[in-house]
Design an enzyme around this catalytic site. Sequence first.
Site, PDB file in Angstrom:
ATOM      1  N   SER A 142       0.857  -1.184   0.000  1.00 55.01           N
ATOM      2  CA  SER A 142       0.000   0.000   0.000  1.00 55.01           C
ATOM      3  C   SER A 142       0.890   1.230   0.000  1.00 55.01           C
ATOM      4  O   SER A 142       2.045   1.168   0.434  1.00 55.01           O
ATOM      5  CB  SER A 142      -0.890   0.003   1.259  1.00 55.01           C
ATOM      6  OG  SER A 142      -1.480   1.275   1.468  1.00 55.01           O
ATOM      7  N   TYR A 155      -2.293   0.561  10.680  1.00 57.80           N
ATOM      8  CA  TYR A 155      -2.251  -0.046   9.350  1.00 57.80           C
ATOM      9  C   TYR A 155      -0.899   0.192   8.690  1.00 57.80           C
ATOM     10  O   TYR A 155      -0.289  -0.740   8.147  1.00 57.80           O
ATOM     11  CB  TYR A 155      -3.371   0.547   8.498  1.00 57.80           C
ATOM     12  CG  TYR A 155      -3.410   0.037   7.070  1.00 57.80           C
ATOM     13  CD1 TYR A 155      -3.933  -1.216   6.781  1.00 57.80           C
ATOM     14  CD2 TYR A 155      -2.947   0.826   6.013  1.00 57.80           C
ATOM     15  CE1 TYR A 155      -3.989  -1.683   5.473  1.00 57.80           C
ATOM     16  CE2 TYR A 155      -2.993   0.367   4.709  1.00 57.80           C
ATOM     17  CZ  TYR A 155      -3.515  -0.888   4.434  1.00 57.80           C
ATOM     18  OH  TYR A 155      -3.558  -1.343   3.143  1.00 57.80           O
TER      19      TYR A 155
END
Length: 239
Positions: A142, A155
């Site tokens: 990501s 995250y």
Amino acid sequence: MFELKHKCALITGASSGIGKAIALDLAKAGVAELHLLGRNQERLDKIATEANGYDAQCHTHVVELSDSNAIGTFCNVFQAQHTNLDLLIHSAGVVKLDTLEDSTIEDLDWQYAINLRAPFQLSQALLPLIKQNKGDIVFINSGAGLTAHPTWSQYAATKHGLKALADSLRGEVKKDGVRVISIYPGRTATSMQEQVYDMENRDDYDPESLIQATDISKQVITTLSLSDPATVTDVRVST
């Protein structure tokens, strides 16, 4: 480009989003055998049926990636039944946004288990098969794995860890002819991204303005189709 025909691939998070797109594009590219991991049998079956239309032999596996025992059981069964694995693609992921002050350890542990521990455990267990075939391991990371913004600490920490895992593993298995690839998508039009918009209290979710899951899958296919000596280590896709 080198053909992907006759290859065997295993994909986590295959029941939706980027994982689903990768599974279908691999089938279209001629991959012979697909192992689709996810949490929803019905959705996995639908994708398997679609992939079978491209003559790919599909196997579905319901595995709870937050459960290390479940992963261990799956890997033991897989290794006992299969001697061939060319492509291991980690696409499963979860996210929970909050400030560090308001975050919970439970949310951190959940994201760590699925986003980092599961790819580590699967890669470790299945590495002998990948090395045997001089295969490829792909980590769908990501943009948060490169830059951490406010409320993304948990995250992003797991995704930074995933980058470290991929970078270290790449150096360890290069001598074995194994390629390790990290893909860093920006905001991509998936159900997970729609949930992120909700967590950010935004009402402007517009999937057409975002990266498409098929954009990422096509990049994966292109990267995997390079000749063996050519290694793309990191790919960042942004709008």
